[in-house]
Motif scaffolding. Structure first.
Motif, PDB file in Angstrom:
ATOM      1  N   SER A   2       0.827  -1.192   0.000  1.00  0.00           N
ATOM      2  CA  SER A   2       0.000   0.000   0.000  1.00  0.00           C
ATOM      3  C   SER A   2       0.867   1.250   0.000  1.00  0.00           C
ATOM      4  CB  SER A   2      -0.912   0.007   1.225  1.00  0.00           C
ATOM      5  OG  SER A   2      -1.568   1.258   1.347  1.00  0.00           O
ATOM      6  N   GLU A   3       0.372   2.314  -0.662  1.00  0.00           N
ATOM      7  CA  GLU A   3       1.092   3.576  -0.634  1.00  0.00           C
ATOM      8  C   GLU A   3       0.834   4.339   0.658  1.00  0.00           C
ATOM      9  OE1 GLU A   3      -0.499   6.682  -3.322  1.00  0.00           O
ATOM     10  OE2 GLU A   3      -2.005   5.179  -3.841  1.00  0.00           O
ATOM     11  N   TYR A   4      -0.070   3.826   1.502  1.00  0.00           N
ATOM     12  CA  TYR A   4      -0.387   4.482   2.762  1.00  0.00           C
ATOM     13  C   TYR A   4       0.107   3.633   3.926  1.00  0.00           C
ATOM     14  CZ  TYR A   4      -3.536   7.050  -0.300  1.00  0.00           C
ATOM     15  OH  TYR A   4      -4.041   7.802  -1.317  1.00  0.00           O
ATOM     16  N   GLY A   5       0.618   4.292   4.955  1.00  0.00           N
ATOM     17  CA  GLY A   5       1.103   3.584   6.130  1.00  0.00           C
ATOM     18  C   GLY A   5       0.764   4.352   7.390  1.00  0.00           C
ATOM     19  N   TYR A   6       1.066   3.739   8.526  1.00  0.00           N
ATOM     20  CA  TYR A   6       0.703   4.314   9.829  1.00  0.00           C
ATOM     21  C   TYR A   6       1.909   4.430  10.752  1.00  0.00           C
ATOM     22  CZ  TYR A   6      -3.930   3.319   8.054  1.00  0.00           C
ATOM     23  OH  TYR A   6      -5.053   3.284   7.269  1.00  0.00           O
ATOM     24  N   VAL A  54      -0.261   8.122   6.331  1.00  0.00           N
ATOM     25  CA  VAL A  54       0.646   8.966   5.559  1.00  0.00           C
ATOM     26  C   VAL A  54       0.919   8.293   4.216  1.00  0.00           C
ATOM     27  CG1 VAL A  54       1.753  10.117   7.493  1.00  0.00           C
ATOM     28  CG2 VAL A  54       2.639   7.906   6.725  1.00  0.00           C
ATOM     29  N   THR A  55       1.177   9.115   3.210  1.00  0.00           N
ATOM     30  CA  THR A  55       1.544   8.625   1.886  1.00  0.00           C
ATOM     31  C   THR A  55       3.064   8.471   1.837  1.00  0.00           C
ATOM     32  OG1 THR A  55      -0.321   9.825   0.925  1.00  0.00           O
ATOM     33  CG2 THR A  55       1.374   9.054  -0.584  1.00  0.00           C
ATOM     34  N   GLY A 186      18.357   7.505   2.095  1.00  0.00           N
ATOM     35  CA  GLY A 186      17.123   7.826   1.392  1.00  0.00           C
ATOM     36  C   GLY A 186      16.111   8.580   2.215  1.00  0.00           C
ATOM     37  N   ALA A 187      16.366   8.774   3.487  1.00  0.00           N
ATOM     38  CA  ALA A 187      15.517   9.540   4.415  1.00  0.00           C
ATOM     39  C   ALA A 187      14.184   8.864   4.708  1.00  0.00           C
ATOM     40  CB  ALA A 187      15.283  10.963   3.913  1.00  0.00           C
ATOM     41  N   LEU A 188      13.530   8.289   3.668  1.00  0.00           N
ATOM     42  CA  LEU A 188      12.211   7.651   3.785  1.00  0.00           C
ATOM     43  C   LEU A 188      11.162   8.647   4.269  1.00  0.00           C
ATOM     44  CD1 LEU A 188      13.115   4.081   5.062  1.00  0.00           C
ATOM     45  CD2 LEU A 188      12.961   4.966   2.724  1.00  0.00           C
ATOM     46  N   LEU A 189      10.904   9.611   3.414  1.00  0.00           N
ATOM     47  CA  LEU A 189       9.952  10.690   3.668  1.00  0.00           C
ATOM     48  C   LEU A 189       8.521  10.206   3.481  1.00  0.00           C
ATOM     49  CD1 LEU A 189       9.259  13.804   3.937  1.00  0.00           C
ATOM     50  CD2 LEU A 189       9.486  13.867   1.428  1.00  0.00           C
ATOM     51  N   ALA A 190       7.642  10.569   4.410  1.00  0.00           N
ATOM     52  CA  ALA A 190       6.212  10.287   4.280  1.00  0.00           C
ATOM     53  C   ALA A 190       5.436  11.483   4.812  1.00  0.00           C
ATOM     54  CB  ALA A 190       5.834   9.013   5.033  1.00  0.00           C
ATOM     55  N   LEU A 191       4.229  11.674   4.291  1.00  0.00           N
ATOM     56  CA  LEU A 191       3.441  12.845   4.681  1.00  0.00           C
ATOM     57  C   LEU A 191       1.954  12.573   4.545  1.00  0.00           C
ATOM     58  CD1 LEU A 191       3.633  15.404   1.776  1.00  0.00           C
ATOM     59  CD2 LEU A 191       4.951  13.323   1.730  1.00  0.00           C
TER      60      LEU A 191
END
Length: 319
Positions: A2-6, A54-55, A186-191
């Motif tokens: 999924s492109e969404y996570g928690y 978050v995406t 890669g930081a692993l950015l999510a928003l």
């Protein structure tokens, strides 16, 4: 996947993004789209901890531990004509919680719907138990932006801390640049967690929540470490602090701003403290989450000739 996570951390990237290239995406509201009407009480239709999706995460090319990631918010557009807010039992600044135990009963769980008018840039507040209504200005912001924490830690998206997360500050709006320390390659950015508007403190626990169409552009500042989240707008330099109790969040934000001003200007620490002490603006982000958020801001007109992070905010703004 999924492109969404928690969570921040504990997930593989869904895509790779390049510094300087605008990225457009959609975020869900904090209820994951499950609250659609006033009878959809969040406690019934949502399953904890699946709140505040978050995406992402996104792998940022070139980002390495010890760098700083700059995230510039180009635009935020509500993706629904209706925003949603609510009260929760045992959640919010004016009720008993798991941290602040009292004997009075919890707040009633209630849902409010806000009509969003993109043409007139308004949201309409309508009382549930009377005919009272009023128009409020549309003021879109992102509640939650963060990177993977250090040391393999995994944090729920509702928690703000040094990695970013659920900062819930209205300052995180179009035109702002957020600076976060990079902890993993890669930081692993999510928003996510788009708000049509929110008052300082998010006192009721929930803003005007709405799915959001988002455009961002990022950059990597190599070899420059950022210890607590910072923001830059066209007008201000801002430090953010996340902690409990609230006065510690206040102290973190003010201490970081004093040190940042000292580094940028060459002032000694007490001279920088004196300048910040007479000019700072302090705002509460949220006073409801597992950690609270405070911001400390100084107007850039008090810092003539000073450029933060090599001028990356102005460069990204110019794109």
């Amino acid at each position: 996947m999924s492109e969404y996570g928690y969570t921040f951390g504990g997930r593989e990237p869904i895509a790779t993004i390049k510094p300087g290239s605008p990225v457009s995406l959609r975020t869900l509201d904090c209820f994951g789209g499950k609250v659609r009407g006033v009878d959809d009480l969040p406690s019934r239709v949502c399953v904890f901890p699946e709140l505040n999706p978050v995406t992402g995460p996104y792998f940022v090319e070139g980002a390495q531990p010890g760098d700083t990631l700059a995230v510039h918010i180009v635009s935020l557009t509500p993706a629904s004509p209706v925003g949603i807010s609510s009260t929760f039992p045992h959640f919010g600044a004016l009720t008993s919680t798991g941290y602040t135990r009292t004997l009075q009963p919890p707040l009633e769980e209630r849902v409010w719907l806000y009509d969003i008018d993109l043409v007139h840039q308004t949201v309409r507040y309508q009382a549930r138990n009377s005919d009272f209504s009023t128009l409020l200005n549309l003021a879109p912001m992102l509640g939650t932006v963060g990177v993977a924490p250090a040391a393999g830690e995994v944090r729920q998206t509702i928690v703000p801390d040094v990695h970013g997360g659920n900062l819930d500050t209205p300052l995180l709006a179009p035109g702002a640049t957020l600076f976060l320390g990079v902890n993993v390659p890669g930081a692993l950015l999510a928003l996510g967690d788009g708000h049509a508007r929110q008052g300082d403190g998010e006192v009721g626990g929930v803003a005007v929540e709405v799915a959001m169409d988002v455009t961002i552009v990022v950059d990597v500042i190599p070899g420059e470490r950022t210890g607590t989240p910072r923001l830059e707008t066209d007008r201000q330099l801002i430090s953010l602090g996340a902690a409990r109790p609230l006065e510690d969040a206040f102290r973190i934000s003010q201490e970081d701003l004093v040190r940042h001003v000292a580094e940028l200007t060459g002032l000694d620490l007490l001279d920088a403290l004196q300048l910040v002490s007479q000019t700072t603006e302090a705002r509460a982000g949220n006073v409801v989450d597992p950690q609270y958020v405070m911001s400390a801001a100084i107007d850039k007109r008090h810092l003539p000739g000073v450029v933060a992070y090599g001028g990356v905010h102005d460069r990204l703004r110019g794109l």
